[in-house]
Design an enzyme around this catalytic site. Sequence first.
Site, mmCIF file in Angstrom:
data_model
loop_
_atom_site.group_PDB
_atom_site.id
_atom_site.type_symbol
_atom_site.label_atom_id
_atom_site.label_comp_id
_atom_site.label_asym_id
_atom_site.label_seq_id
_atom_site.Cartn_x
_atom_site.Cartn_y
_atom_site.Cartn_z
ATOM 1 C CD GLU A 1 -25.500 22.797 10.586
ATOM 2 O OE1 GLU A 1 -24.292 23.108 10.547
ATOM 3 O OE2 GLU A 1 -26.098 22.511 11.643
ATOM 4 N N GLY B 1 -26.532 19.928 14.521
ATOM 5 C CA GLY B 1 -27.387 20.001 15.709
ATOM 6 C C GLY B 1 -26.722 19.447 16.956
ATOM 7 C CB ALA C 1 -30.905 17.448 12.013
ATOM 8 C CD GLU D 1 -27.431 24.242 15.425
ATOM 9 O OE1 GLU D 1 -27.935 23.187 14.976
ATOM 10 O OE2 GLU D 1 -27.824 25.373 15.108
HETATM 11 N N1 COA Z 1 -28.174 12.066 9.598
HETATM 12 C C1 COA Z 1 -28.555 10.826 9.282
HETATM 13 N N2 COA Z 1 -27.740 9.782 9.328
HETATM 14 C C2 COA Z 1 -26.473 10.004 9.731
HETATM 15 C C3 COA Z 1 -26.002 11.264 10.057
HETATM 16 C C4 COA Z 1 -26.918 12.341 10.008
HETATM 17 N N3 COA Z 1 -26.579 13.581 10.353
HETATM 18 N N4 COA Z 1 -24.706 11.165 10.392
HETATM 19 C C5 COA Z 1 -24.372 9.864 10.267
HETATM 20 N N5 COA Z 1 -25.443 9.158 9.863
HETATM 21 C C6 COA Z 1 -25.528 7.714 9.617
HETATM 22 C C7 COA Z 1 -24.944 7.318 8.278
HETATM 23 O O1 COA Z 1 -25.881 7.525 7.239
HETATM 24 C C8 COA Z 1 -24.648 5.851 8.527
HETATM 25 O O2 COA Z 1 -25.829 5.102 8.489
HETATM 26 P P1 COA Z 1 -26.203 4.151 7.217
HETATM 27 O O3 COA Z 1 -25.053 3.219 7.100
HETATM 28 O O4 COA Z 1 -27.481 3.534 7.641
HETATM 29 O O5 COA Z 1 -26.351 5.062 6.042
HETATM 30 C C9 COA Z 1 -24.194 5.841 9.980
HETATM 31 O O6 COA Z 1 -24.734 7.024 10.565
HETATM 32 C C10 COA Z 1 -22.690 5.862 10.155
HETATM 33 O O7 COA Z 1 -22.177 6.977 9.469
HETATM 34 P P2 COA Z 1 -21.013 6.894 8.349
HETATM 35 O O8 COA Z 1 -21.160 8.060 7.447
HETATM 36 O O9 COA Z 1 -21.021 5.546 7.728
HETATM 37 O O10 COA Z 1 -19.722 7.032 9.275
HETATM 38 P P3 COA Z 1 -18.316 7.675 8.865
HETATM 39 O O11 COA Z 1 -17.411 7.413 10.023
HETATM 40 O O12 COA Z 1 -17.904 7.213 7.518
HETATM 41 O O13 COA Z 1 -18.571 9.259 8.756
HETATM 42 C C11 COA Z 1 -19.425 11.425 9.477
HETATM 43 C C12 COA Z 1 -18.930 10.007 9.874
HETATM 44 C C13 COA Z 1 -19.929 12.093 10.734
HETATM 45 C C14 COA Z 1 -18.270 12.250 8.882
HETATM 46 C C15 COA Z 1 -20.564 11.309 8.427
HETATM 47 O O14 COA Z 1 -21.527 10.372 8.899
HETATM 48 C C16 COA Z 1 -21.284 12.612 8.163
HETATM 49 O O15 COA Z 1 -20.768 13.443 7.429
HETATM 50 N N6 COA Z 1 -22.492 12.795 8.746
HETATM 51 C C17 COA Z 1 -23.292 13.971 8.524
HETATM 52 C C18 COA Z 1 -22.830 15.108 9.373
HETATM 53 C C19 COA Z 1 -23.628 16.384 9.110
HETATM 54 O O16 COA Z 1 -23.615 16.930 8.032
HETATM 55 N N7 COA Z 1 -24.331 16.847 10.140
HETATM 56 C C20 COA Z 1 -25.105 18.043 10.063
HETATM 57 C C21 COA Z 1 -26.510 17.731 9.799
HETATM 58 S S1 COA Z 1 -27.495 19.190 9.643
#
Ligand code: COA
Length: 264
Positions: free
Chosen positions: A134, A111, A66, A114
């Site tokens: 999460e 999500g 999400a 999921e």
């Molecule tokens: N929600 C909103 N934005 C997200 C996102 C999420 N779940 N996952 C990634 N993004 C966005 C980042 O904020 C970034 O955008 P920005 O530069 O405008 O801030 C872009 O996607 C690229 O992500 P980034 O974090 O720079 O890439 P990365 O390769 O360094 O890391 C992840 C990748 C997946 C490890 C990291 O993005 C992450 O931990 N995301 C969240 C995952 C999560 O907790 N999901 C469960 C949600 S309930």
Amino acid sequence: MGPFETLSVERQGRVALVTFRRADQLNAMNRLMQGEIIAAMEGLSADDAVGAIVVTGEGRGFMAGADIKEYAAQSGPEFDAFQERGARMYRSVEANAKPVIAAVNGYALGGGFELVLCCDMVFAVAEAKMGLPEIKLGLVPGGGGTQRSVLKLGRNRANFLLMTGAIVPAESFVACGLVQEILAAEELLARALAVAEGVAAEPPDAISGLKHLTAMASAGATDAGLEAERRLVTSLYRSEIGQARVQAFAQKSAERAAAKARTT
Ligand code: COA
């Protein structure tokens, strides 16, 4: 159907390809995308011209969960409404009348994982990483992740992912049966589409019946499932295509036997 902002729907014969398209956000699901997934999937479910659906993501992500930035801006009631509509979104995949095949091209987290758990088959690239992180936000999954992970992965593996928030390679989901095959990035979509095309070419009654029957087994309704299975196979036996294929097999065997008799 559509046009959509956050995803695309393309037809290739009887297969529909749904691609999430918020690549710069790793296809994180915001409210708009949630609504568009519901519209696309419910539309495809009702469309007789569609026999199978493939879902994939553009760029480095399948769906990184999400949209956490949108979460941060939501009021309590807005968050609640997102979770409630989420239930319909996951159902639009899991209870879709058509088989839904995930082609996991990259991150499938929260999500996004999921959603993968709602799919009928899963193909993935080796680089794809999956998990339910999460807990790292001080939350737990809200889209069925605690229930479907136990059903599809086994309880202890589910506990590990849920309680640690570990993000692990797609390969580690092959042994438990979640992931069907690990593929090279350039082969992923072609393989998923080929499998979907094969499924979509089979008799629709048989395929929808199979989806229903395996869902009954997952829900623990084995007795009813066994009965429904018998009803389906006896009905398919009487169908035009069932008879044609069974008779063709026997006919071929008889022709081989006759040819052999002539040469001896
Ligand atoms: N929600 C909103 N934005 C997200 C996102 C999420 N779940 N996952 C990634 N993004 C966005 C980042 O904020 C970034 O955008 P920005 O530069 O405008 O801030 C872009 O996607 C690229 O992500 P980034 O974090 O720079 O890439 P990365 O390769 O360094 O890391 C992840 C990748 C997946 C490890 C990291 O993005 C992450 O931990 N995301 C969240 C995952 C999560 O907790 N999901 C469960 C949600 S309930």
